[in-house]
Design a protein around this motif. Structure first.
Motif: not given
Length: 368
Positions: A148-174
């Motif tokens: 809820x603290x993401x500042x999406x105005x700095x997130x490139x549009x084509x990266x948003x959905x992909x980066x969200x998924x990658x955040x979840x996966x990398x968080x699991x590994x962490x």
């Protein structure tokens, strides 16, 4: 006001067809250049299969993890379970972003109206003075968590959905790695996870290293330690460049394909009472190849006060650090990074340096 060179993108500088050497702002003093700092050592980076760490009877893999953390401060991660398609897609999306026209990338720029600099967004790292030697890279820095603290105005549009998924996966590994690290210290598996808190911070750094006509004169990224608890790094599948300082020698981290790299940060060094230590690392550049990487940094909740926990402090291992507010460490990191210092040293958080060195010497003797 921001420094006059703050909006000078390295990718633009490197694209000059007449460029035969980097401008003076990027050129290191002779004694600091990659070819003269220290000889490169032919050592093998440790490898750990994280899928085996949850097995209670797999003492061999746990021993490999302990050795990697105590002697290197980093290790190659296999068995992480992240889909290879996702890793390929996020790297390709990174390449796509840095290949966008400048005006498109500047929509995510980290200089606001030409008068204020902020860490989040696209650009180069902060410039504090005319004397500061600049790194040969551009980056996109984004806060990922809490969501809820993401500042999406700095997130490139084509990266948003992909980066969200990658955040979840990398968080699991962490989280799997943090559990395994806690068990190495004979603590409950949630020991370090509880320390970072439910609303821990995570950040991504997408970094682009353009070719440099004289890679022997510059740092792709200066020698530094991370300010995280741990860092999870996805590197370019084709081009190397990351090096770690081991026993006074710079060691090349090989191209890893779909494997990842875990790097201990200074936050973990503090909360493990210096049992696990943050390694110095840097990036060198190539004369003819571009390079990409994606680093994920995990930090405790900013309002927490961290220090060596009582469970890891005793007569034979006194506290190695003062207690400190996490936000103070986070803010101090950028000042320390600009001058090539460790945050804990820059902020004078470290104590008992002599005792720490003595304990480390004893450990070396014991291991031999």
């Amino acid at each position: 006001m921001v420094h006059a060179d703050q909006e000078k993108l390295v990718q633009v500088v490197a694209a000059d067809v007449g460029l035969v050497a980097p401008p003076s702002r990027y050129v290191l003093r002779e004694e600091n250049r990659p070819t003269t700092v220290a000889k490169q050592a032919k050592l093998v980076i440790p490898i750990v299969d994280v899928s085996r760490l949850a097995m209670p009877d797999d003492v061999e893999e746990s021993a490999k993890l302990r050795s990697a953390l105590q002697s290197w401060g980093l290790f190659v991660v296999t068995g992480h379970g992240m889909p290879t398609e996702l890793l390929d897609e996020i790297l390709e999306a990174t390449r796509k972003f840095f290949h966008l026209p400048p005006e498109e990338k500047q929509k995510c720029g980290n200089v606001i109206d030409g008068v204020s600099f902020q860490n989040e967004g696209y650009g180069i790292d902060r410039i504090d003075s005319d004397e500061q030697v600049l790194d040969w890279c551009d980056r996109l820095w984004l806060q990922l968590q809490p969501e809820d603290e993401r500042r999406l105005q700095f997130w490139p549009q084509h990266l948003r959905e992909l980066l969200h998924e990658y955040t979840l996966e990398s968080g699991r590994v962490t989280m799997d790695v943090l559990k395994a690290m806690a068990k190495l210290l004979n603590q409950e598996e949630g020991f370090f996870i509880d320390m970072v808190g439910e609303r821990f911070k995570s950040y991504s750094r997408f970094t682009y290293y353009p070719p440099c006509p004289r890679p022997d004169l510059v740092n792709g990224l200066k020698p530094h330690t991370d300010n995280s608890v741990i860092t999870l790094l996805l590197m370019d599948k084709d081009v190397g460049g990351l090096q770690v300082l081991k026993d006074g020698n710079w060691v090349d981290v090989p191209v890893l394909g779909h494997d990842l790299l875990v790097v201990v940060g200074e936050g973990m060094e503090i909360v493990s009472n210096a049992i696990f230590k943050a390694p110095w690392h840097r990036v060198v550049t190539s004369a003819d190849k571009e390079r990409m990487s994606l680093a994920m940094f995990y930090q405790p909740e900013p309002e927490r006060i961290i220090g060596p926990p009582g469970a890891l402090v005793h007569e034979k291992r006194p506290p190695m650090f003062k207690k400190c507010l996490v936000q103070t460490l986070a803010d101090g990191y950028w000042d320390a990074f600009a001058v090539g210092d460790r945050t804990v040293d820059f902020l004078n958080v470290r104590i008992n340096a002599e005792a720490d060195a003595e304990l480390e010497a004893r450990a070396v003797v014991a291991n031999n």
